[in-house]
Design a protein around this motif. Sequence first.
Motif, short mmCIF file in Angstrom:
data_model
loop_
_atom_site.label_atom_id
_atom_site.label_comp_id
_atom_site.label_asym_id
_atom_site.label_seq_id
_atom_site.Cartn_x
_atom_site.Cartn_y
_atom_site.Cartn_z
N ILE A 533 -27.14 -33.68 -6.37
CA ILE A 533 -27.72 -32.53 -5.71
C ILE A 533 -28.24 -31.58 -6.78
CG2 ILE A 533 -27.28 -30.50 -4.27
CD1 ILE A 533 -25.25 -32.06 -2.72
N ARG A 534 -29.50 -31.20 -6.65
CA ARG A 534 -30.10 -30.30 -7.63
C ARG A 534 -30.44 -28.98 -6.96
NH1 ARG A 534 -35.82 -31.02 -10.77
NH2 ARG A 534 -36.55 -30.48 -8.67
N HIS A 535 -30.07 -27.88 -7.64
CA HIS A 535 -30.34 -26.54 -7.13
C HIS A 535 -31.19 -25.81 -8.17
CE1 HIS A 535 -28.66 -22.38 -5.69
NE2 HIS A 535 -29.93 -22.58 -5.36
N VAL A 536 -32.37 -25.35 -7.75
CA VAL A 536 -33.28 -24.61 -8.63
C VAL A 536 -33.35 -23.17 -8.14
CG1 VAL A 536 -35.60 -24.46 -9.61
CG2 VAL A 536 -34.61 -26.69 -9.07
N ILE A 537 -32.96 -22.24 -9.01
CA ILE A 537 -32.99 -20.81 -8.69
C ILE A 537 -34.09 -20.17 -9.53
CG2 ILE A 537 -31.67 -18.68 -8.58
CD1 ILE A 537 -29.13 -20.34 -8.62
N THR A 538 -34.96 -19.41 -8.85
CA THR A 538 -36.05 -18.71 -9.55
C THR A 538 -35.87 -17.22 -9.34
OG1 THR A 538 -37.50 -20.59 -9.08
CG2 THR A 538 -38.55 -18.57 -9.84
N PRO A 539 -35.17 -16.56 -10.24
CA PRO A 539 -35.00 -15.11 -10.11
C PRO A 539 -36.13 -14.38 -10.83
CG PRO A 539 -33.58 -15.93 -11.85
CD PRO A 539 -34.34 -17.13 -11.31
N SER A 540 -36.46 -13.20 -10.35
CA SER A 540 -37.43 -12.35 -11.02
C SER A 540 -37.02 -10.90 -10.79
CB SER A 540 -38.84 -12.60 -10.48
OG SER A 540 -38.95 -12.23 -9.12
N VAL A 541 -37.28 -10.08 -11.80
CA VAL A 541 -36.96 -8.66 -11.73
C VAL A 541 -38.08 -7.89 -12.41
CG1 VAL A 541 -35.59 -8.75 -13.85
CG2 VAL A 541 -35.21 -6.90 -12.24
N ASN A 542 -38.44 -6.74 -11.86
CA ASN A 542 -39.50 -5.95 -12.46
C ASN A 542 -39.18 -4.47 -12.34
OD1 ASN A 542 -41.19 -4.66 -10.08
ND2 ASN A 542 -40.72 -6.78 -9.47
N LEU A 543 -39.70 -3.72 -13.26
CA LEU A 543 -39.56 -2.28 -13.29
C LEU A 543 -40.90 -1.68 -12.91
CD1 LEU A 543 -37.34 -0.18 -14.08
CD2 LEU A 543 -38.48 -0.02 -16.31
N ASN A 544 -40.95 -0.87 -11.84
CA ASN A 544 -42.21 -0.34 -11.35
C ASN A 544 -42.15 1.19 -11.28
OD1 ASN A 544 -41.17 0.25 -8.42
ND2 ASN A 544 -40.66 -1.92 -8.82
N TYR A 545 -43.32 1.79 -11.51
CA TYR A 545 -43.39 3.26 -11.50
C TYR A 545 -44.68 3.70 -10.81
CZ TYR A 545 -44.16 8.05 -13.03
OH TYR A 545 -44.43 9.40 -13.05
N ARG A 546 -44.54 4.75 -9.99
CA ARG A 546 -45.70 5.38 -9.35
C ARG A 546 -45.43 6.88 -9.25
NH1 ARG A 546 -45.83 4.50 -3.35
NH2 ARG A 546 -44.59 6.41 -3.50
N PRO A 547 -46.36 7.75 -9.66
CA PRO A 547 -46.14 9.20 -9.57
C PRO A 547 -46.11 9.67 -8.12
CG PRO A 547 -47.99 8.65 -11.03
CD PRO A 547 -47.63 7.41 -10.28
#
Length: 848
Positions: A533-547
Amino acid sequence: MAQQLIVGDSVDILKNRQDTVPPPRRAVARDSTSTGITAMVQAMADDSNRMDKKNNIAYFYGNAKVKYESFELTADYIMVDYDKNLLFASGLVDHNGKYRGRPIFKDGAEAPISVDSVYYNFESRKGRTFNVFTEMDGSSMQAEEVKRNEYGEQSIRHGFYSTCNLPYPHTHFGFRISRAIVTDKLVVAGPSYIEFENVPVPFPQLPFGFFPKTNKRSSGFLFPSFGEDYTRGFFARDGGWYFAINDYWDTEVRGTWYTKGSWEANTRVRYKKNYKYDGGFTLRYASTNNGVEGSANYTTNKDFNITWNHSQRQEANPGTSFTASVNVGTGSYFQNTAAGGSYNYEQISRRNMNSSIAYGKVFADGKLNFTSSFSHRQDISSGTLYLQLPTFALNATSFNPFDSKDRVGEQKWYQRINMGYSMQGSNTINTTESELFKSGSLQKFQNGIQQNIPINLSLNVMQYFQFNTSVNYTERWYLQSVRRWRENTPGGFEMRTDTVRGFNRAYDYSMSSGFSTKVYSMGQFNKGKVAAIRHVITPSVNLNYRPDFSDPKYGFYRNYIDASGVEQKYSIFEGAVYGGPGAGRSFGIGFSVDNNVEAKVRTKSDTANAFKKIPILQGLTFSGNYNMVADSFKLSNISMSGRTALFDQKLGLNFNGTFDPYSIDPATGRRVNRFAIKDGSLARLTNFGISTSFSFNPKAAQSRNDNLNELDQQRPNMTPEQQQELSRISSDPNAFVDFNIPWNVAASFNFQYSKSGLNANYTSTININGDLNVTPKWKVQYNSGYDFIQKKISLTQLSIYRDLHCWDMSFSWIPFGMYRSYTFNIKVKASILQDLKLNKRNDYYNSF
């Protein structure tokens, strides 16, 4: 009969030669010495040939061919008498006693003709044929005996005209013609009568007939279908006239009449210019009576519907495109007319209509792409309209501003910076069907232009991570803005909203940077059916800014005093086509996690190490955002979506949901700024949906998919009607009826749940459809369903098909409900579907 005598003579000749036929060889005989033959006669045979020099007669056996000027003939036996300028051809009887190798001949550009035997005189160019069969314009003509003179005129004896393309039709409808004369431009027939399933119907009989014979389409009567509708009475449906205007245009005018006073009329126009464009449009109008005439609830509804489709071939004008797909009208048309008498459940239950007319052009060596469109979206249930008249877009291909064409080696990090540009313009209105054409409606249009400049940079970091950063700048131009204020009236203070005309500019920008990677995990098993059994995890994280663009220094927001005396903030771009800059500063962390789980199982194959991959989860994604500078509700809702397949990919499941991490006030049902985990639950499920479909006969689904895939490859060469038919078949499982599949049962299930406050809403429906071959030529089709929430059966329809080879006979019955009805049809098979090589189609779509 004469035909039997001639065939018998030719058979006797062949029987007498069975012991003297030489070994197979190819021979060519030519003779141009005869005074009657003015050109060379070319003749050859695959089996053998023999020349009788004493009588100057040549015999050819086995796939023999003769060509003289524009006359061509193929048969298993041909005799050429050069002294008498005479040719005779016939088939031969094989060892099974079957007559094969019938003569097939053609003269010039005429269609090939198959016969049992033929005489032909080279000098007089006269011929005499027996048991003739030829096809023309989707029908066939057969005759026991045909004579032809030097002027190309044909005399027919004991002829039969039919829509069947079989030499000896077993099921057919046609005309028996005792005698007829056929020329290039007309057919003059003697006594004629109809024959149905080999049963003659001599009354009524046509004593004389005169028919024009042209090489183009002809106008004619369109026969109606008959039946009964529960609410509107007995009917004659879709009777009318076909107008063959020219080679590029044709028109159908049809009408439907009901015994209780309702009526419908429609006009359909089709056009086509080869290798350039094609399309068509329809105009449908209906007057539908509801209730009992003379009673208080008696009403008459007037409805209309207009459709237009147009497509342009790319090679006609490279770089330029123009398409149209229009569907507009009153929202009640489909319900009041039972979808134009088709009882199509999809159209009856439809909740919206959409239209689009689009133009596109590529220029500047493909670097710029301009598109423009007129579109409309109509909500039938609410009667609202959304129009875009027009919208346009200009897009430039992305480029690397710091890269060089003369660069040597790999790109440096700053040379990977990518930039793009796009501009959109729109002119829209939101209104209702009743308000659209009233005075002042033009003042309600809202318009604007939006420009967007994205800047992106993508890099690989430490081999395992993908780094992405972006800056996005958006600017909007409007010719109107809104102002809110409170007016003191005799009834008290009331809120007012005014539209202020004048140019306004709005802009905003945002920045984002993040990482993503893939994490693999594997579990292996030495025993059992599951190998790994194969498990593929694709995590992503980002830092966003808007005035915070609601700050007064931008001028995009203003204040007003509401009815409670509290100062409120509002955007002057409320309701604008592209919106306005957002209020509130955002400095957050966005995140998402995607999961894919796959199993490798051992198979029973004799091959060593034989494995099979089975997807367990083809996608399970969670995503959200945390705003660190928000005053409250910093964590957004968590979205979830996924899909999988079970039972060897036969059952597909799609699901989605939304989780709210905050609690609600049990008294008011409003969200409170307190995490749900503090109240004992991880999150609240506010939305969830699941849908699935399953076919109990995999061959039926496979057959349908294979046919549709094959037809998809032919789509660029299809007419608009064929493309429309293919689209309908793709979306409606019952639209494709294959007699090669003896049975099929398919089911689909849909469940939706929502609970944003204290009350929950559910929808749960199941639909069952399929068909059954009672005999190889009889098929029963059914469709029904059940709504578990409403606790009632949905639209139920039963259809019976009879395959009559070149004709269709069908009976459709809706046994209960507001559309209770039955319909009986017997029509020529639609040539459009014969071109598409489909076996059958639903009776309600047949317009031929």
